[in-house]
Design a protein around this motif. Structure first.
Motif, PDB file in Angstrom:
ATOM      1  N   PRO A  78      40.762  16.964  81.214  1.00 47.10           N
ATOM      2  CA  PRO A  78      41.434  15.783  80.653  1.00 47.10           C
ATOM      3  C   PRO A  78      42.373  15.103  81.631  1.00 47.10           C
ATOM      4  O   PRO A  78      42.512  13.876  81.611  1.00 47.10           O
ATOM      5  N   ILE A  79      43.019  15.885  82.514  1.00 45.59           N
ATOM      6  CA  ILE A  79      43.880  15.275  83.522  1.00 45.59           C
ATOM      7  C   ILE A  79      43.043  14.450  84.502  1.00 45.59           C
ATOM      8  O   ILE A  79      43.422  13.333  84.885  1.00 45.59           O
ATOM      9  N   ALA A  80      41.887  14.977  84.889  1.00 50.43           N
ATOM     10  CA  ALA A  80      40.992  14.245  85.792  1.00 50.43           C
ATOM     11  C   ALA A  80      40.470  12.973  85.137  1.00 50.43           C
ATOM     12  O   ALA A  80      40.366  11.921  85.785  1.00 50.43           O
ATOM     13  N   MET A  81      40.137  13.053  83.855  1.00 50.11           N
ATOM     14  CA  MET A  81      39.659  11.863  83.143  1.00 50.11           C
ATOM     15  C   MET A  81      40.741  10.790  83.095  1.00 50.11           C
ATOM     16  O   MET A  81      40.471   9.597  83.307  1.00 50.11           O
TER      17      MET A  81
ATOM     18  N   ALA B 202      30.679  27.145  84.287  1.00 50.91           N
ATOM     19  CA  ALA B 202      31.213  27.493  82.976  1.00 50.91           C
ATOM     20  C   ALA B 202      30.232  27.079  81.878  1.00 50.91           C
ATOM     21  O   ALA B 202      29.647  25.997  81.929  1.00 50.91           O
ATOM     22  N   ALA B 203      30.074  27.948  80.892  1.00 47.50           N
ATOM     23  CA  ALA B 203      29.164  27.642  79.784  1.00 47.50           C
ATOM     24  C   ALA B 203      29.777  26.644  78.826  1.00 47.50           C
ATOM     25  O   ALA B 203      29.058  25.836  78.214  1.00 47.50           O
ATOM     26  N   ARG B 204      31.082  26.691  78.650  1.00 45.29           N
ATOM     27  CA  ARG B 204      31.767  25.830  77.693  1.00 45.29           C
ATOM     28  C   ARG B 204      33.026  25.244  78.325  1.00 45.29           C
ATOM     29  O   ARG B 204      33.604  25.825  79.234  1.00 45.29           O
ATOM     30  N   MET B 205      33.432  24.121  77.813  1.00 44.77           N
ATOM     31  CA  MET B 205      34.613  23.423  78.290  1.00 44.77           C
ATOM     32  C   MET B 205      35.644  23.404  77.162  1.00 44.77           C
ATOM     33  O   MET B 205      35.303  23.098  76.015  1.00 44.77           O
ATOM     34  N   HIS B 206      36.898  23.749  77.481  1.00 42.18           N
ATOM     35  CA  HIS B 206      37.913  23.858  76.437  1.00 42.18           C
ATOM     36  C   HIS B 206      39.173  23.088  76.811  1.00 42.18           C
ATOM     37  O   HIS B 206      39.371  22.685  77.947  1.00 42.18           O
ATOM     38  N   ASN B 207      40.010  22.915  75.779  1.00 43.05           N
ATOM     39  CA  ASN B 207      41.274  22.196  75.934  1.00 43.05           C
ATOM     40  C   ASN B 207      41.045  20.737  76.307  1.00 43.05           C
ATOM     41  O   ASN B 207      41.852  20.129  77.010  1.00 43.05           O
ATOM     42  N   VAL B 208      39.931  20.173  75.838  1.00 40.71           N
ATOM     43  CA  VAL B 208      39.615  18.767  76.050  1.00 40.71           C
ATOM     44  C   VAL B 208      39.492  18.137  74.665  1.00 40.71           C
ATOM     45  O   VAL B 208      38.502  18.359  73.964  1.00 40.71           O
TER      46      VAL B 208
ATOM     47  N   LEU C 106      33.351   9.500  86.641  1.00 36.45           N
ATOM     48  CA  LEU C 106      32.716   8.764  85.548  1.00 36.45           C
ATOM     49  C   LEU C 106      33.735   7.966  84.749  1.00 36.45           C
ATOM     50  O   LEU C 106      33.442   6.856  84.280  1.00 36.45           O
ATOM     51  N   SER C 107      34.922   8.527  84.572  1.00 29.53           N
ATOM     52  CA  SER C 107      35.964   7.799  83.861  1.00 29.53           C
ATOM     53  C   SER C 107      36.354   6.536  84.618  1.00 29.53           C
ATOM     54  O   SER C 107      36.519   5.460  84.021  1.00 29.53           O
ATOM     55  N   ALA C 108      36.480   6.637  85.938  1.00 30.34           N
ATOM     56  CA  ALA C 108      36.785   5.459  86.752  1.00 30.34           C
ATOM     57  C   ALA C 108      35.651   4.451  86.699  1.00 30.34           C
ATOM     58  O   ALA C 108      35.874   3.233  86.578  1.00 30.34           O
ATOM     59  N   ALA C 109      34.416   4.935  86.785  1.00 27.36           N
ATOM     60  CA  ALA C 109      33.254   4.041  86.761  1.00 27.36           C
ATOM     61  C   ALA C 109      33.163   3.299  85.434  1.00 27.36           C
ATOM     62  O   ALA C 109      32.836   2.103  85.388  1.00 27.36           O
ATOM     63  N   GLN C 110      33.440   4.003  84.340  1.00 29.07           N
ATOM     64  CA  GLN C 110      33.394   3.350  83.034  1.00 29.07           C
ATOM     65  C   GLN C 110      34.434   2.228  82.948  1.00 29.07           C
ATOM     66  O   GLN C 110      34.139   1.129  82.468  1.00 29.07           O
ATOM     67  N   ALA C 111      35.654   2.514  83.441  1.00 31.08           N
ATOM     68  CA  ALA C 111      36.701   1.497  83.418  1.00 31.08           C
ATOM     69  C   ALA C 111      36.300   0.274  84.239  1.00 31.08           C
ATOM     70  O   ALA C 111      36.545  -0.874  83.834  1.00 31.08           O
ATOM     71  N   LEU C 112      35.667   0.506  85.376  1.00 30.53           N
ATOM     72  CA  LEU C 112      35.240  -0.607  86.222  1.00 30.53           C
ATOM     73  C   LEU C 112      34.074  -1.369  85.598  1.00 30.53           C
ATOM     74  O   LEU C 112      34.019  -2.604  85.637  1.00 30.53           O
ATOM     75  N   GLY C 113      33.130  -0.648  85.004  1.00 32.27           N
ATOM     76  CA  GLY C 113      32.018  -1.311  84.340  1.00 32.27           C
ATOM     77  C   GLY C 113      32.490  -2.183  83.196  1.00 32.27           C
ATOM     78  O   GLY C 113      32.004  -3.314  83.008  1.00 32.27           O
ATOM     79  N   ARG C 114      33.439  -1.693  82.425  1.00 29.84           N
ATOM     80  CA  ARG C 114      33.981  -2.461  81.311  1.00 29.84           C
ATOM     81  C   ARG C 114      34.810  -3.646  81.800  1.00 29.84           C
ATOM     82  O   ARG C 114      35.096  -4.566  81.023  1.00 29.84           O
ATOM     83  N   SER C 115      35.171  -3.635  83.077  1.00 32.45           N
ATOM     84  CA  SER C 115      35.891  -4.756  83.679  1.00 32.45           C
ATOM     85  C   SER C 115      34.928  -5.745  84.333  1.00 32.45           C
ATOM     86  O   SER C 115      35.353  -6.603  85.116  1.00 32.45           O
ATOM     87  N   LEU C 116      33.646  -5.586  84.031  1.00 35.01           N
ATOM     88  CA  LEU C 116      32.595  -6.490  84.545  1.00 35.01           C
ATOM     89  C   LEU C 116      32.431  -6.386  86.048  1.00 35.01           C
ATOM     90  O   LEU C 116      32.004  -7.344  86.698  1.00 35.01           O
TER      91      LEU C 116
END
Length: 331
Positions: A299-302, A44-50, A18-28
């Motif tokens: 966060p590393i994946a994002m 996992a019920a919750r996500m941490h350290n993000v 999704l992070s890659a897709a957002q960058a590409l979408g914002r690049s038209l």
């Protein structure tokens, strides 16, 4: 019918994709995300350290990400990719997938046989992640993601000070054990799966108060919600509140096999080789997130997704420049 050619296709709709897709979408860039809907952290019920998102459910982050990407024109389809091939003129790639039919999704693809569809794109970003195959111990999988864990940076704070254990599965588990001791003084290592420990390693663990149990774990005990202990082969029960372990990792990259991309052998298995921006040995394919970096947290994946999206867009810019020069010179 909507054209089935895209500037970019992203396979996998987790945090990296999704992070890659957002960058590409914002690049038209006209971008399609093909997602099977099974992110690795769905247990996992919750996500941490993000940063900025600490404590939210993982699927909530993905819902937000999809909504944001759609706002930049990114299209989505539910499906599983079965094959990727290079176009004859080497200008891009074709992607075969099974999933929603054209009338059932946001995408009007070219229907194929046996429920398949084919789309093409100038570049491809693969973010399909990995599967964790846990040790075959009764009760272990039942608590995966709640009190059977793998990443102390993701879950260590939540179980700090409680009775923690490592169920060792490989030599890498010793690194895990050394690290996890940071979160609790009540710490046990069950070492049967990796055999007798090197005396120096055992001494280092015991020096920090770690208990080492060499008997095999035959059952994980729980109350239906969380782990309460383990039983070993000699019949002894050990009270435990959370277990860290490392499963066998399987990268979801079989659909790329025809392209024979370079791979790197890691302690966790064989993974696609990538450069600092996530680019594989193919000049038009990037691999990001756990499929290339199995230890990457959210966060590393994002970050890898944002980097790959920008790098892939620049390749498309170079295509645009080449096309424009060809048109001018041919006029």
């Amino acid at each position: 019918m909507t054209s089935t050619h895209y500037d970019a296709i992203v396979i996998g709709g987790g945090a990296a994709g999704l992070s890659a897709a957002q960058a590409l979408g914002r690049s038209l860039r006209r971008t399609l995300v093909i997602d099977a809907g099974a992110p690795r952290n769905r247990f996992a019920a919750r996500m941490h350290n993000v940063l900025g998102h600490d404590g939210i459910p993982p699927l909530e982050l993905l819902e937000r990400g999809r909504a944001e990407a759609r706002g930049y024109g990114v299209e989505f389809v539910s499906g599983t990719v079965v094959a990727v091939r290079e176009l004859a003129d080497e200008s891009g790639l074709s992607v075969d997938f099974r999933g929603s039919t054209p009338s059932e999704s946001e995408h009007a693809g070219t229907a194929g046989t046996a429920g398949t569809a084919t789309v093409t794109a100038g570049i491809l970003i693969v973010a399909t992640g990995v599967s964790d195959t846990l040790p075959d111990v009764p009760g272990l999988a039942e608590y995966w993601g709640s009190s059977v864990l793998h990443c102390p940076y993701c879950h260590g704070w939540e179980v700090r000070g409680s009775r923690l254990a490592v169920l060792a599965t490989s030599p890498m588990s010793l690194h895990q054990a050394t690290l996890i001791r940071q979160w609790s003084e009540q710490f046990t290592v069950f070492s049967a799966e990796i055999g007798e420990l090197d005396p120096a390693v055992a001494e280092a663990l015991r020096a920090r108060g770690t208990a080492i149990v060499p008997d095999p774990v035959i059952e994980v005990l729980g109350d239906g919600e969380r782990v309460t202990g383990v039983r070993t082969a000699d019949g002894v029960e050990y009270p435990i509140d959370a277990i860290f372990t490392m499963g066998t990792l399987t990268a979801h990259d079989g659909f790329l096999s025809e392209l024979q991309l370079d791979r790197t052998d890691m302690p966790f298995g064989s993974f696609l080789s990538v450069d600092a921006a996530g680019r594989t040995s193919h000049p038009r394919i990037w691999a990001i997130g756990n499929i290339a970096n199995p230890m990457a947290t959210v966060p590393i994946a994002m970050g890898a997704g944002a980097m790959a999206g920008g790098a892939a867009n620049f390749v498309l810019v170079e295509d645009d420049v080449a096309a424009a020069l060809g048109a001018v010179r041919g006029a």
